[in-house]
Design an enzyme around this catalytic site. Structure first.
Site, PDB file in Angstrom:
ATOM      1  N   LYS A 278       1.900   2.134  -5.097  1.00  0.00           N
ATOM      2  CA  LYS A 278       2.476   1.577  -6.338  1.00  0.00           C
ATOM      3  C   LYS A 278       1.577   1.863  -7.533  1.00  0.00           C
ATOM      4  CE  LYS A 278       2.415  -2.476  -4.310  1.00  0.00           C
ATOM      5  NZ  LYS A 278       2.102  -2.067  -2.933  1.00  0.00           N
TER       6      LYS A 278
ATOM      7  N   ASP B  78       0.813  -1.233   0.000  1.00  0.00           N
ATOM      8  CA  ASP B  78       0.000   0.000   0.000  1.00  0.00           C
ATOM      9  C   ASP B  78       0.838   1.271   0.000  1.00  0.00           C
ATOM     10  OD1 ASP B  78      -2.230  -1.652   0.092  1.00  0.00           O
ATOM     11  OD2 ASP B  78      -2.273  -1.641   2.280  1.00  0.00           O
ATOM     12  N   GLU B  79       1.983   1.214  -0.620  1.00  0.00           N
ATOM     13  CA  GLU B  79       2.877   2.386  -0.647  1.00  0.00           C
ATOM     14  C   GLU B  79       2.412   3.429  -1.660  1.00  0.00           C
ATOM     15  OE1 GLU B  79       3.857  -0.742  -1.150  1.00  0.00           O
ATOM     16  OE2 GLU B  79       5.317  -1.306   0.394  1.00  0.00           O
TER      17      GLU B  79
ATOM     18  N   SER C 106       5.419  12.116  -4.738  1.00  0.00           N
ATOM     19  CA  SER C 106       3.984  12.218  -4.995  1.00  0.00           C
ATOM     20  C   SER C 106       3.355  13.098  -3.917  1.00  0.00           C
ATOM     21  CB  SER C 106       3.379  10.813  -4.994  1.00  0.00           C
ATOM     22  OG  SER C 106       1.997  10.877  -5.188  1.00  0.00           O
TER      23      SER C 106
ATOM     24  N   GLN D 101       2.080  -6.081  -3.130  1.00  0.00           N
ATOM     25  CA  GLN D 101       2.477  -6.185  -1.715  1.00  0.00           C
ATOM     26  C   GLN D 101       3.758  -5.373  -1.486  1.00  0.00           C
ATOM     27  OE1 GLN D 101       1.538  -9.649  -3.194  1.00  0.00           O
ATOM     28  NE2 GLN D 101      -0.408  -8.646  -2.851  1.00  0.00           N
TER      29      GLN D 101
ATOM     30  N   ARG E  76      -5.421   0.633   8.522  1.00  0.00           N
ATOM     31  CA  ARG E  76      -4.007   0.283   8.470  1.00  0.00           C
ATOM     32  C   ARG E  76      -3.305   0.809   9.709  1.00  0.00           C
ATOM     33  NH1 ARG E  76      -3.694   2.586   2.374  1.00  0.00           N
ATOM     34  NH2 ARG E  76      -4.560   0.805   1.270  1.00  0.00           N
TER      35      ARG E  76
ATOM     36  N   GLY F  90      -4.453  -4.329  -3.906  1.00  0.00           N
ATOM     37  CA  GLY F  90      -5.453  -3.306  -4.220  1.00  0.00           C
ATOM     38  C   GLY F  90      -4.669  -2.051  -4.551  1.00  0.00           C
ATOM     39  N   HIS F  91      -4.575  -1.720  -5.824  1.00  0.00           N
ATOM     40  CA  HIS F  91      -3.767  -0.587  -6.277  1.00  0.00           C
ATOM     41  C   HIS F  91      -4.694   0.536  -6.720  1.00  0.00           C
ATOM     42  CE1 HIS F  91      -0.258  -3.585  -7.180  1.00  0.00           C
ATOM     43  NE2 HIS F  91      -0.613  -3.558  -5.913  1.00  0.00           N
ATOM     44  N   THR F  92      -4.699   1.620  -5.952  1.00  0.00           N
ATOM     45  CA  THR F  92      -5.644   2.711  -6.209  1.00  0.00           C
ATOM     46  C   THR F  92      -5.113   3.659  -7.271  1.00  0.00           C
ATOM     47  OG1 THR F  92      -6.138   2.582  -3.864  1.00  0.00           O
ATOM     48  CG2 THR F  92      -7.093   4.444  -5.068  1.00  0.00           C
TER      49      THR F  92
ATOM     50  N   THR G 180      -5.704 -11.221   3.848  1.00  0.00           N
ATOM     51  CA  THR G 180      -6.819 -10.533   3.207  1.00  0.00           C
ATOM     52  C   THR G 180      -8.016 -11.476   3.039  1.00  0.00           C
ATOM     53  OG1 THR G 180      -6.026 -11.128   1.011  1.00  0.00           O
ATOM     54  CG2 THR G 180      -5.264  -9.016   1.905  1.00  0.00           C
TER      55      THR G 180
HETATM   56  P1  GDP Z   1      -0.730   0.328  -3.566  1.00  0.00           P
HETATM   57  O1  GDP Z   1      -1.347  -0.935  -3.123  1.00  0.00           O
HETATM   58  O2  GDP Z   1       0.744   0.378  -3.290  1.00  0.00           O
HETATM   59  O3  GDP Z   1      -1.029   0.690  -4.986  1.00  0.00           O
HETATM   60  O4  GDP Z   1      -1.354   1.491  -2.645  1.00  0.00           O
HETATM   61  P2  GDP Z   1      -2.921   1.645  -2.251  1.00  0.00           P
HETATM   62  O5  GDP Z   1      -3.647   2.102  -3.432  1.00  0.00           O
HETATM   63  O6  GDP Z   1      -3.406   0.427  -1.563  1.00  0.00           O
HETATM   64  O7  GDP Z   1      -2.826   2.764  -1.145  1.00  0.00           O
HETATM   65  C1  GDP Z   1      -2.293   4.019  -1.422  1.00  0.00           C
HETATM   66  C2  GDP Z   1      -3.365   5.074  -1.106  1.00  0.00           C
HETATM   67  O8  GDP Z   1      -2.777   6.349  -1.120  1.00  0.00           O
HETATM   68  C3  GDP Z   1      -4.469   5.155  -2.143  1.00  0.00           C
HETATM   69  O9  GDP Z   1      -5.641   5.573  -1.504  1.00  0.00           O
HETATM   70  C4  GDP Z   1      -3.979   6.226  -3.107  1.00  0.00           C
HETATM   71  O10 GDP Z   1      -5.038   6.873  -3.816  1.00  0.00           O
HETATM   72  C5  GDP Z   1      -3.324   7.155  -2.155  1.00  0.00           C
HETATM   73  N1  GDP Z   1      -2.173   7.923  -2.671  1.00  0.00           N
HETATM   74  C6  GDP Z   1      -1.162   7.520  -3.462  1.00  0.00           C
HETATM   75  N2  GDP Z   1      -0.226   8.498  -3.566  1.00  0.00           N
HETATM   76  C7  GDP Z   1      -0.670   9.531  -2.827  1.00  0.00           C
HETATM   77  C8  GDP Z   1      -0.135  10.815  -2.491  1.00  0.00           C
HETATM   78  O11 GDP Z   1       0.944  11.200  -2.887  1.00  0.00           O
HETATM   79  N3  GDP Z   1      -0.895  11.598  -1.654  1.00  0.00           N
HETATM   80  C9  GDP Z   1      -2.094  11.190  -1.162  1.00  0.00           C
HETATM   81  N4  GDP Z   1      -2.744  12.023  -0.360  1.00  0.00           N
HETATM   82  N5  GDP Z   1      -2.617  10.003  -1.449  1.00  0.00           N
HETATM   83  C10 GDP Z   1      -1.912   9.171  -2.257  1.00  0.00           C
HETATM   84  P1  IMO Z   2      -0.878  -4.187  -2.272  1.00  0.00           P
HETATM   85  O1  IMO Z   2      -0.397  -4.784  -3.566  1.00  0.00           O
HETATM   86  C1  IMO Z   2      -0.876  -4.520   2.073  1.00  0.00           C
HETATM   87  C2  IMO Z   2      -0.876  -8.560   3.745  1.00  0.00           C
HETATM   88  C3  IMO Z   2      -2.091  -8.969   4.541  1.00  0.00           C
HETATM   89  C4  IMO Z   2      -1.431  -9.905   5.533  1.00  0.00           C
HETATM   90  C5  IMO Z   2      -0.388 -10.621   4.690  1.00  0.00           C
HETATM   91  C6  IMO Z   2      -0.858 -11.953   4.112  1.00  0.00           C
HETATM   92  O2  IMO Z   2      -2.160  -3.479  -2.355  1.00  0.00           O
HETATM   93  O3  IMO Z   2       0.213  -3.406  -1.627  1.00  0.00           O
HETATM   94  P2  IMO Z   2      -2.481 -12.609   2.138  1.00  0.00           P
HETATM   95  O4  IMO Z   2      -3.894 -12.265   1.888  1.00  0.00           O
HETATM   96  O5  IMO Z   2      -1.544 -12.143   1.071  1.00  0.00           O
HETATM   97  O6  IMO Z   2      -2.269 -14.040   2.462  1.00  0.00           O
HETATM   98  O7  IMO Z   2      -2.103 -11.795   3.472  1.00  0.00           O
HETATM   99  O8  IMO Z   2      -0.100  -9.733   3.622  1.00  0.00           O
HETATM  100  N1  IMO Z   2      -1.142  -8.072   2.367  1.00  0.00           N
HETATM  101  C7  IMO Z   2      -1.084  -6.789   2.004  1.00  0.00           C
HETATM  102  N2  IMO Z   2      -0.888  -5.677   2.744  1.00  0.00           N
HETATM  103  N3  IMO Z   2      -1.006  -4.426   0.734  1.00  0.00           N
HETATM  104  C8  IMO Z   2      -1.174  -5.525  -0.029  1.00  0.00           C
HETATM  105  O9  IMO Z   2      -1.187  -5.481  -1.363  1.00  0.00           O
HETATM  106  C9  IMO Z   2      -1.265  -6.773   0.610  1.00  0.00           C
HETATM  107  N4  IMO Z   2      -1.449  -8.046   0.176  1.00  0.00           N
HETATM  108  C10 IMO Z   2      -1.364  -8.814   1.251  1.00  0.00           C
HETATM  109  O10 IMO Z   2      -2.702  -7.878   5.158  1.00  0.00           O
HETATM  110  O11 IMO Z   2      -0.752  -9.159   6.506  1.00  0.00           O
HETATM  111 MG    MG Z   3      -2.877  -1.608  -1.835  1.00  0.00          MG
END
Ligand code: GDP
Ligand code: IMO
Ligand code: MG
Length: 423
Positions: A16, A13-14, A412, A223, A304, A40-42, A129
C-alpha cells in the site's frame, strides 16, 4: 467526487505504501484514518527508504498535506521518532502535517496487556504486532481511552491517567507485571506532546473545506480486509475496521465523496501472525516466495507466511469495499517460476464453499481449488510499459481480472517509485 481510497485486499503488507507514494503526487491530502503503528508501509524514493508507521505515505510530495485523522491510534514515541527521521531526510513538515486531537493514545500499559493476553492464549494467540493495538481500541470503545486532546490540559490528563492506573496497576499486579508510575508516564508524555503540538489541529473543517473546493483526498488504508475486526478471520484480526467504509468514523468524511477504491493485491499472498490461510505453502515454493519477496515484516521483522494468490478472498474484498480497480504489486517476485497457481475457489467435504459461508474455524478447513498458469522466463522486474510484459504475465493479469471482475489499473514491478505500470 474527490476522494480515493487505497485498501489492502489481503492480510496486509500488500504494498500500500508503494502505491500511495506513486499516486499521491496528484493528491492534495493523504489521510490515515485507522490503525496505528502496527502498520509498516515501505517506501523507496529519492529521499531514501522508509517504513512509515503513522505519518501518511504521501508526505514525500511537496504539495501534499498529511493528515492523521481521529480513527488512528497514536504511540507518541513512535510518532516523534518518525517525524525526526523525515526531517533528517530533508522532508519539510511545516504546515504539512495535521494530527487530530481526537486520536486515542497508546499508553504504556497497552503493549503490556497486549503481550499478557497473547501469552495467556498460548497456541491460540493472534500473533499481534505487540504494539498495544487491541488494548487501546478496547479502552476506546469502553470509555477508558485517553485522547491526544487530554494532553493539552495537564490537570485533565493527570486525572484520567490516575483513574486508569488505579485499575490497570491492579491488573498488572495480578498478572505479575511491574507497577507503572504516574509521574514517569506524565513527564514523558508532556515532553512528547510539546514536540508534536505544532501539528495538532482538528482536521474536520480542513477536509470539509477541501471537499467543497474539489480537492483530491487520498485515504491510506492500513492492514488488510481479512484483518478487519468484523469481516476478517476474527480473532486472528486487528482491532480497527480496515474497510473503505471506515472513513466516516475514522476521518469524518461521508461515503458519498468516494470516487475510487483501489484494492492493493500482492501477486501472491502473505500473512504475518496466526490464523487460517488456505493457499499457504509450507514447502520449498513458499520458502522461495519469502526469500525472493523479502517477506519479513516492516514493523516486527517477523517472517511472513507465503502462498499462492487467492481470488476467492479477492472477490469478497472487492464486494465489501466496492473496489473500482486493483493495483497488483510484486509481480516481479514471480519471475522465473515455471508454474504459478491461482486459487479460484474452495471446497469443503467435496462441496463448493465460499469465504462468507462460515466462521474462522470453517475457513481453516476449506481446500483451495487451483488453476495452474504458465510462468514467464523474461524478467518483469522494472518494466514500466504494459506492452513490454511477457505474454504469460499478461495472461496472469487478465486471469486475475476475469476471476475478480475488476480491472487492474496498476502493476508494480519493483519496490521503487518509478517501477510501476499505469494502465
Ligand atoms: P504495506 O504495509 O502494504 O505498505 O506493505 P509493506 O511495505 O509492509 O510490504 C511490502 C514490501 O514489498 C515492501 O518491502 C516494499 O518495499 C516491497 N514492494 C512493494 N511493491 C513492490 C514490487 O512491486 N516489487 C517488489 N520487489 N517489492 C515491492
Ligand atoms: P500494514 O498496514 C500485516 C496483523 C498482526 C496480527 C493481527 C493483529 O503494514 O499492512 P495487531 O498488532 O494489529 O493487534 O495484530 O494483525 N497485522 C498486520 N499484518 N500488515 C499490517 O499492517 C498489520 N497490522 C497488524 O500480524 O496477525
Ligand atoms: Mg506493512
Amino acid at each position: 467526487m474527490p476522494a480515493s481510497l487505497v485498501i489492502g485486499a489481503q492480510w496486509g503488507d500488500e504494498g500500500k505504501g508503494k502505491i500511495i507514494d506513486v499516486i499521491a503526487q496528484k493528491a492534495d491530502f493523504v489521510i490515515r484514518y485507522h490503525g496505528g503503528n502496527n502498520a509498516g508501509h515501505t517506501i523507496i524514493n529519492q529521499y531514501g527508504k522508509f517504513a512509515m508507521h503513522l505519518v501518511p505515505s504521501g508526505i514525500f510530495h511537496k504539495n501534499t498535506i498529511g493528515i492523521i485523522a481521529n480513527g488512528t491510534v497514536l504511540d507518541l514515541d513512535v510518532l516523534v521518532s518518525e517525524i525526526e527521521i523525515l526531517k533528517k531526510a530533508g522532508v519539510n513538515l511545516k504546515n504539512r502535517l495535521l494530527i487530530s486531537p481526537r486520536c486515542h493514545l497508546i499508553m504504556p500499559y497497552h503493549p503490556i496487556l497486549d503481550k499478557v493476553y497473547e501469552t495467556a492464549k498460548g497456541k491460540g494467540k493472534t500473533g499481534t504486532t505487540g504494539r498495544g493495538i487491541g488494548p487501546v481500541y478496547a479502552d476506546k470503545v469502553s470509555y477508558n481511552g485517553i485522547r491526544l486532546s487530554d494532553l493539552a490540559d495537564k490537570k485533565v490528563f493527570q486525572e484520567k491517567l490516575k483513574v486508569q492506573l488505579e485499575v490497570k496497576n491492579k491488573i498488572l499486579k495480578a498478572l505479575g507485571e511491574k507497577q507503572l508510575l504516574q509521574k514517569k508516564i506524565e513527564d514523558k508524555l508532556f515532553v512528547l506532546f510539546e514536540r508534536i503540538k505544532p501539528f495538532v489541529l482538528e482536521p474536520y473543517p480542513v477536509l470539509q473545506n477541501a471537499l467543497q473546493k474539489k480537492k483530491l483526498l487520498l485515504f491510506e488504508g492500513a492492514q488488510g480486509v481479512f484483518l478487519d475486526n468484523d469481516w476478517g478471520t476474527y480473532p486472528f484480526a486487528t482491532a480497527s475496521t480496515t474497510l473503505s467504509g471506515g472513513i466516516t468514523a475514522g476521518a469524518g468524511v461521508a461515503p458519498k465523496h468516494i470516487a475510487r477504491v483501489i484494492g492493493v493485491v500482492k501477486a501472491y499472498t502473505t500473512r504475518v501472525g496466526d490464523g487460517p490461510f488456505p493457499t499457504e505453502l509450507l514447502d520449498k515454493t513458499g520458502e522461495r516466495l519469502r526469500e525472493k519477496g523479502g517477506e519479513f515484516g516492516a514493523t516486527t521483522g517477523r517472517p511472513r507466511r507465503c502462498g499462492w494468490l487467492d481470488t476467492a478472498i479477492l472477490r469478497f474484498a472487492s464486494a465489501i469495499n466496492g473496489f473500482t480497480d486493483i493495483a497488483i504489486t510484486k509481480l516481479d517476485i514471480l519471475d522465473g517460476f515455471d508454474e504459478i497457481k491461482i486459487c479460484t475457489g474452495y471446497t469443503l467435504n467435496g462441496k463448493i464453499v465460499d469465504y462468507f459461508d462460515g466462521d474462522t474455524s470453517f475457513f481453516a478447513k476449506v481446500k483451495p481449488v487451483y488453476k495452474t498458469m504458465k510462468g514467464w522466463k523474461k524478467k518483469v522486474a522494472g518494466i514500466t510499459h504494459y506492452e513490454d510484459l511477457p505474454k504469460e504475465a499478461k495472461t496472469y493479469i487478465s486471469e486475475i481480472e476475469k476471476l475478480t471482475g475488476i480491472k487492474v489499473s496498476y502493476v508494480s514491478t519493483g519496490a521503487k517509485r518509478h517501477e510501476i505500470i499505469t494502465r
